[in-house]
Structures are given as C-alpha cells and as structure tokens.
Design an enzyme around this catalytic site. Structure first.
Site, short mmCIF file in Angstrom:
data_model
loop_
_atom_site.label_atom_id
_atom_site.label_comp_id
_atom_site.label_asym_id
_atom_site.label_seq_id
_atom_site.Cartn_x
_atom_site.Cartn_y
_atom_site.Cartn_z
N LYS A 296 66.54 -73.07 88.43
CA LYS A 296 67.85 -72.90 89.08
C LYS A 296 67.98 -71.52 89.71
CE LYS A 296 70.08 -73.50 85.17
NZ LYS A 296 68.95 -73.58 84.21
N ARG B 280 78.31 -76.48 82.03
CA ARG B 280 77.31 -77.04 81.11
C ARG B 280 77.92 -77.83 79.98
NH1 ARG B 280 72.74 -72.95 80.01
NH2 ARG B 280 73.43 -71.53 81.57
N ARG C 298 63.67 -61.17 79.37
CA ARG C 298 65.01 -61.49 78.87
C ARG C 298 64.99 -61.63 77.35
NH1 ARG C 298 67.79 -66.18 82.48
NH2 ARG C 298 68.44 -66.90 80.40
N ARG D 73 68.13 -73.73 73.21
CA ARG D 73 68.71 -73.96 74.54
C ARG D 73 68.34 -75.35 75.05
NH1 ARG D 73 66.08 -68.76 76.85
NH2 ARG D 73 66.84 -69.26 78.93
P1 AP5 Z 1 64.21 -69.67 86.61
O1 AP5 Z 1 64.48 -70.04 88.03
O2 AP5 Z 1 64.53 -68.28 86.17
O3 AP5 Z 1 64.89 -70.77 85.64
P2 AP5 Z 1 66.41 -71.13 85.37
O4 AP5 Z 1 66.59 -72.58 85.60
O5 AP5 Z 1 67.32 -70.22 86.11
O6 AP5 Z 1 66.44 -70.91 83.79
P3 AP5 Z 1 67.37 -70.02 82.86
O7 AP5 Z 1 66.57 -69.72 81.63
O8 AP5 Z 1 67.99 -68.90 83.59
O9 AP5 Z 1 68.45 -71.07 82.49
P4 AP5 Z 1 69.45 -71.02 81.35
O10 AP5 Z 1 70.39 -72.06 81.77
O11 AP5 Z 1 68.85 -71.18 80.01
O12 AP5 Z 1 70.00 -69.51 81.36
P5 AP5 Z 1 71.30 -68.85 81.96
O13 AP5 Z 1 70.95 -67.50 82.43
O14 AP5 Z 1 71.99 -69.77 82.87
O15 AP5 Z 1 62.68 -70.01 86.32
C1 AP5 Z 1 62.09 -69.77 85.07
C2 AP5 Z 1 60.68 -69.21 85.26
O16 AP5 Z 1 59.85 -70.18 85.88
C3 AP5 Z 1 60.62 -67.97 86.16
O17 AP5 Z 1 59.66 -67.08 85.66
C4 AP5 Z 1 60.20 -68.53 87.53
O18 AP5 Z 1 59.47 -67.57 88.27
C5 AP5 Z 1 59.34 -69.72 87.13
N1 AP5 Z 1 59.47 -70.85 88.07
C6 AP5 Z 1 60.60 -71.27 88.70
N2 AP5 Z 1 60.33 -72.35 89.47
C7 AP5 Z 1 59.01 -72.62 89.30
C8 AP5 Z 1 58.14 -73.63 89.83
N3 AP5 Z 1 58.59 -74.60 90.68
N4 AP5 Z 1 56.85 -73.63 89.43
C9 AP5 Z 1 56.38 -72.68 88.56
N5 AP5 Z 1 57.15 -71.69 88.04
C10 AP5 Z 1 58.46 -71.66 88.41
O19 AP5 Z 1 72.21 -68.71 80.64
C11 AP5 Z 1 71.81 -67.86 79.59
C12 AP5 Z 1 72.76 -68.00 78.42
O20 AP5 Z 1 74.09 -67.64 78.80
C13 AP5 Z 1 72.91 -69.41 77.85
O21 AP5 Z 1 71.89 -69.72 76.93
C14 AP5 Z 1 74.30 -69.33 77.20
O22 AP5 Z 1 74.24 -68.66 75.97
C15 AP5 Z 1 75.06 -68.47 78.19
N6 AP5 Z 1 75.73 -69.26 79.22
C16 AP5 Z 1 75.45 -69.25 80.56
N7 AP5 Z 1 76.22 -70.12 81.23
C17 AP5 Z 1 77.03 -70.70 80.29
C18 AP5 Z 1 78.03 -71.71 80.36
N8 AP5 Z 1 78.37 -72.29 81.51
N9 AP5 Z 1 78.63 -72.07 79.19
C19 AP5 Z 1 78.31 -71.49 78.02
N10 AP5 Z 1 77.36 -70.54 77.89
C20 AP5 Z 1 76.72 -70.16 79.02
ZN ZN Z 2 68.79 -68.80 85.47
#
Ligand code: AP5
Ligand code: ZN
Length: 215
Positions: free
Chosen positions: A13, A88, A160, A171
């Site tokens: 994402k 989410r 991270r 997660r």
């Molecule tokens: P990346 O693009 O960084 O993945 P992502 O989908 O953004 O994953 P996240 O870990 O950020 O998602 P998340 O939902 O767990 O975390 P968030 O920050 O939202 O890609 C991952 C890796 O793969 C990278 O190294 C990239 O280079 C590589 N990659 C990407 N595409 C690729 C491909 N096609 N092929 C190969 N490699 C690839 O949330 C963090 C925390 O915040 C949550 O756990 C929660 O505690 C809190 N939080 C956030 N939003 C909420 C909400 N709405 N409600 C409650 N708590 C929340």
């Molecule tokens: Zn992300």
C-alpha cells in the site's frame, strides 16, 4: 475521487500510494504515517500509540477517525484522496462514509491488495523506511541507491520498530479478523476492485492505476 487501499502489512500500500498520488494529484493519507509522526514528536497520543503499534495491535477507532477528520478537510485533499491503512474496521468504514457524506462525497472505490500471508514475512523484515517522508525501500526488492540512505534526502533509513516477526503475526491475524469484513462492506456497495499484489512493483502499479481511475 476517493479511493481506499486495503491490504495486509507488507502488501505494498505504502509503495503504490505515492505513485498514485503523483499520477492523479490526489493526496495520500496514511494513518500509519500520521501515527508515526506523533510518535516522533513524542506527543501523548504518540506515546500511547507506540505501545500498541509495536505490539501489532490496533489503535482505537476514535483516535484514527479523529486524525482523518482533520486531514480530509485540508485544501490539498479537495481534488482526491488515497486512504492507506484506513479504514481497517467496519466501524471506521462507516465513520468515513458519514464524514464524506456530510460533504456530499463518497468512497468511489475500495481496492484490495490480494496477497498470500507467506510472502509478507520477507517483505516486512527486509523493509527500510525514511521516517520523515514515509518512503519505503526493501533490501532485496527495492534497494536504495546507497545502502541505508534515502535516495531523495540523503538521510538515513530505519527499520520500523513494529517490523518484527512477532508483531507481524499479530498484524496479519488482526487483518483477517478486523479488516477482512470491510471488503464485504464495500462489495455490497458495488464499489470494489482487487489487484494481485503478489507480483513486482510495476505490474501491481499497472493494475492499480486502472482500478483507481474514475469511471
Ligand atoms: P509497503 O508498501 O511498505 O507495505 P504496506 O502495505 O504499506 O505495509 P505496512 O506494514 O505499512 O502496513 P500496515 O497496515 O501493517 O502498517 P501501517 O503503517 O498502515 O511494502 C512492504 C515492503 O515490501 C517494502 O520494503 C517494499 O519495498 C516491499 N514491496 C512493496 N511492494 C512490493 C512488490 N510488489 N514486490 C516486492 N516487494 C515489494 O500501520 C501501522 C500500525 O499503526 C498498525 O499496526 C496499527 O497499530 C496502527 N494503525 C494504522 N492505521 C490504523 C487504523 N486505521 N486503525 C487502527 N490502528 C491503525
Ligand atoms: Zn504502509
């Protein structure tokens, strides 16, 4: 246009959203990035959120809904918004619909990043990010030009604190339990698309671009 990107941790994402933002001139709102900004600032909210995030849990609906409410009213978001990591829970999805409806707007499409759990561990453990911008890299799949350094600012990349295998398992479970149901919520409204996120970044981008384009 307003689109929601729905997918588990590591599904891409945060990699795809900035591209879509550049292409469409829509603002990119990531609740994860907004929360990490609070953690960095050391605010009370940030201190509370950090414990939950590092453990792989979900921050309360009230907090994230409040953060989004503040952001979507900013002028830079009037052209369009890409929601990344929000909603989410079904509760968050309903709150978002209500927020937009009061402005005569709606979610035009929710796009699922479909990917098997098994590939997420390698993606997450190899991820490095530039904290200030939220840009993410991968040591194998998307390496920076200079190891450990952000391409654009020259600043160091970090790991991270929630990118441990243990937090990832939580997660992933939370994704299936809490976030899975929002896919049905958007399917019922007929505003749903799915991309195969288990391919290279450019192939995913091609599909995403088409899925997100306003009808
Ligand atoms: P990346 O693009 O960084 O993945 P992502 O989908 O953004 O994953 P996240 O870990 O950020 O998602 P998340 O939902 O767990 O975390 P968030 O920050 O939202 O890609 C991952 C890796 O793969 C990278 O190294 C990239 O280079 C590589 N990659 C990407 N595409 C690729 C491909 N096609 N092929 C190969 N490699 C690839 O949330 C963090 C925390 O915040 C949550 O756990 C929660 O505690 C809190 N939080 C956030 N939003 C909420 C909400 N709405 N409600 C409650 N708590 C929340
Ligand atoms: Zn992300």
């Amino acid at each position: 246009s307003r689109v929601v990107l729905v997918g588990p941790a590591g599904s891409g994402k945060g990699t795809q959203a900035p591209r879509l933002s550049d292409e469409m001139c829509w603002c990119h709102l990531s609740t994860g990035d907004l929360l990490r900004d609070e953690v960095k600032k050391g605010s009370e909210l940030g201190r509370e959120a950090k414990k939950i995030m590092d453990a792989g849990g979900l921050v309360s609906d009230d907090i994230v809904i409040g953060m989004i409410k503040n952001k979507i009213s900013e002028p830079m978001c009037s052209n369009g918004v890409i929601f990344d990591g929000f909603p989410r829970t079904v509760n968050q999805a309903k709150a978002l619909d209500n927020m937009l409806a009061s402005d005569g707007k709606q979610i035009d499409k929710a796009i699922e990043f479909d990917i098997p759990d098994q590939v997420l561990v390698e993606r997450i453990t190899g991820r490095r990010i530039h904290l200030a911008s939220g840009r993410s890299y991968h040591i194998k799949f998307a390496p920076p030009k200079v190891e450990g350094i952000d391409d654009i600012t020259g600043e160091p990349l970090i790991h991270r604190t929630d990118d441990t295998e243990e937090a990832l398992m939580k997660r992933m479970n939370s994704y299936h339990a809490n976030t899975g149901p929002i896919l049905d919520y958007y399917k019922q409204k007929g505003r749903f698309a799915k991309v195969d996120a288990n391919r290279n970044v450019d192939d995913v981008w091609n599909d995403l671009k088409n899925a997100a384009r306003p009808i």
